[in-house]
Design a protein around this motif. Structure first.
Motif, PDB file in Angstrom:
ATOM      1  N   VAL A 104     -26.896  20.722  25.561  1.00 28.42           N
ATOM      2  CA  VAL A 104     -26.274  22.279  26.268  1.00 28.42           C
ATOM      3  C   VAL A 104     -25.382  22.524  25.422  1.00 28.42           C
ATOM      4  CG1 VAL A 104     -24.977  21.257  27.928  1.00 28.42           C
ATOM      5  CG2 VAL A 104     -25.885  23.587  28.315  1.00 28.42           C
ATOM      6  N   GLU A 126     -33.601  27.060  25.503  1.00 21.05           N
ATOM      7  CA  GLU A 126     -33.592  27.722  26.656  1.00 21.05           C
ATOM      8  C   GLU A 126     -32.582  28.442  26.881  1.00 21.05           C
ATOM      9  OE1 GLU A 126     -34.620  25.503  30.260  1.00 21.05           O
ATOM     10  OE2 GLU A 126     -36.453  24.405  29.385  1.00 21.05           O
ATOM     11  N   GLN A 127     -32.555  29.687  27.268  1.00 19.06           N
ATOM     12  CA  GLN A 127     -31.378  30.463  27.714  1.00 19.06           C
ATOM     13  C   GLN A 127     -31.170  30.052  29.155  1.00 19.06           C
ATOM     14  OE1 GLN A 127     -29.561  32.609  25.936  1.00 19.06           O
ATOM     15  NE2 GLN A 127     -30.835  31.985  24.166  1.00 19.06           N
ATOM     16  N   LEU A 128     -29.857  29.743  29.365  1.00 20.96           N
ATOM     17  CA  LEU A 128     -29.724  29.257  30.924  1.00 20.96           C
ATOM     18  C   LEU A 128     -28.681  30.268  31.649  1.00 20.96           C
ATOM     19  CD1 LEU A 128     -28.826  25.654  29.847  1.00 20.96           C
ATOM     20  CD2 LEU A 128     -30.956  26.347  30.867  1.00 20.96           C
ATOM     21  N   THR A 248     -25.078  30.482  27.922  1.00 23.11           N
ATOM     22  CA  THR A 248     -25.293  29.078  27.904  1.00 23.11           C
ATOM     23  C   THR A 248     -26.611  28.802  27.357  1.00 23.11           C
ATOM     24  OG1 THR A 248     -23.557  28.612  29.500  1.00 23.11           O
ATOM     25  CG2 THR A 248     -25.204  26.871  29.070  1.00 23.11           C
ATOM     26  N   GLY A 250     -29.707  25.804  26.302  1.00 23.57           N
ATOM     27  CA  GLY A 250     -30.128  24.419  26.403  1.00 23.57           C
ATOM     28  C   GLY A 250     -31.228  24.143  25.429  1.00 23.57           C
ATOM     29  N   THR A 255     -34.012  22.773  31.977  1.00 27.06           N
ATOM     30  CA  THR A 255     -34.243  22.881  33.214  1.00 27.06           C
ATOM     31  C   THR A 255     -34.876  21.845  34.314  1.00 27.06           C
ATOM     32  OG1 THR A 255     -33.842  25.233  32.906  1.00 27.06           O
ATOM     33  CG2 THR A 255     -34.779  24.540  35.121  1.00 27.06           C
ATOM     34  N   ALA A 262     -28.745  23.218  35.798  1.00 27.11           N
ATOM     35  CA  ALA A 262     -29.264  24.490  35.391  1.00 27.11           C
ATOM     36  C   ALA A 262     -28.960  25.461  36.595  1.00 27.11           C
ATOM     37  CB  ALA A 262     -30.842  24.402  35.093  1.00 27.11           C
ATOM     38  N   ASP A 266     -26.525  28.870  35.693  1.00 28.65           N
ATOM     39  CA  ASP A 266     -26.904  29.991  35.924  1.00 28.65           C
ATOM     40  C   ASP A 266     -26.129  30.805  36.911  1.00 28.65           C
ATOM     41  OD1 ASP A 266     -29.131  32.032  35.893  1.00 28.65           O
ATOM     42  OD2 ASP A 266     -29.158  31.732  38.370  1.00 28.65           O
TER      43      ASP A 266
END
Length: 315
Positions: A104, A126-128, A248, A250, A255, A262, A266
């Motif tokens: 992350v 991954e957009q967190l 943030t 990852g 997730t 996660a 969020d």
């Protein structure tokens, strides 16, 4: 509680140039979960369902990202995670995330500053969540400088020693200054000094202490605005871009491997007051000597922060 086994890395640009293929072993040799299935077994999960070890990639010199990374580090340690950190230029961090060497990163500026990294590595990230929405790239001067706007800088370059003091070569701020601001305002005859964030801040402190004119690349949020007598130059051409969000991000399957974390990420946001107080404590009052201790002290002063975050994540 599982205690930290931190291996903080300063990845030199010269090493990268020799062909470092992103074997950033900040966690790979210690049970890092990666996109190929990782080495943590199902039994290495905490009671909340998350993998027990998490690695945080941190951009060198970007104080808001350093501050938030260490804030999460101490919070997660208190929850039983084994937290590892690695520090490098942004490009190496994003490549490490895409390759599974980090889990992350808390400091992706979008839509502009880190757009090239998102384009290059986005399929493996991954957009967190977004935790701050008023981030700005700036060019700043001492508050009593003879100019107020970037369109005046070329004509007054000699007042600043014909120098613009920048930060790391791999920073989005450096790229945008080079590719957008310098040509937009005819600053090609000035020496754009690409150095490091600590070196830039040292020059800023030295010049303002001595009452000398100085021009530096900077960004908001940053504790320097509270510490030094400086102000931003106006940007009538919009070359430095508009306000951005700090995301943030990852690695792939983050997730799935960290469902509880996660959800916390969020729900995570910081107000200006919270962020500035954290940065001031860590980098000004404590002079960056022990970011973990500074983050822990900040949490003690903000006693409900973790409970409020977890409650928001569960809502």
């Amino acid at each position: 509680m599982m205690r930290l086994r931190t291996r903080k890395r300063q990845i030199a640009a010269g090493v990268a140039a020799l062909g470092l293929t992103l074997g950033l072993t900040a966690c790979a040799g210690d049970g890092d979960p990666s996109s190929d299935g990782g080495t943590q077994a199902a039994g290495d999960r905490l009671e909340n369902g998350d993998l027990s070890t998490v690695s945080i990639g941190i951009h060198s010199g970007w104080d808001e990202g350093i501050a938030v990374s260490h804030l999460f580090k101490v919070m997660l340690e208190d929850e039983g995670y084994d937290v590892e950190t690695g520090e490098a230029e942004a490009g190496l961090v994003y490549a490490g995330l895409a390759g599974g060497d980090y889990d992350v990163n808390f400091d992706m500026w979008l839509p502009s500053t880190h757009a090239d990294y998102l384009e290059k590595y986005g399929d493996d990230l991954e957009q967190l969540g977004v935790w701050y929405d008023d981030a700005k790239l700036t060019i700043a001067v001492n508050e009593d400088a003879p100019i107020t706007s970037l369109d005046e800088l070329a004509a007054h370059a000699d007042a600043f020693g014909d120098r613009i003091v920048g930060i790391e070569s791999g920073a989005g701020l450096t790229r945008i200054t080079q590719d957008e601001a310098i040509p937009a305002y005819g600053l090609e005859d000035m020496d754009f000094v690409i150095s490091s964030t600590p070196a830039m801040l040292a020059e800023l402190k030295g010049a303002t202490d001595a009452g000398e004119d100085v021009v530096v690349t900077l960004w908001r949020p940053h504790w320097a605005y509270d510490e030094y007598p400086i102000r931003d130059l106006e940007d009538p051409e919009g070359a430095m871009g508009t306000a951005e969000e700090i995301h943030t991000v990852g690695r792939t399957d983050f997730t799935a491997d960290y469902p509880t974390l996660a959800s916390w990420i969020d729900a995570f946001t910081l107000t200006d007051e919270q962020l500035f107080s954290l940065e001031n404590l860590m980098f000004n009052e404590d002079e960056g000597a022990d970011p973990d201790a500074s983050a822990r002290a900040w949490l003690e002063d903000n006693a409900t922060f973790v409970d409020d975050l977890q409650a928001a994540a569960s809502a």
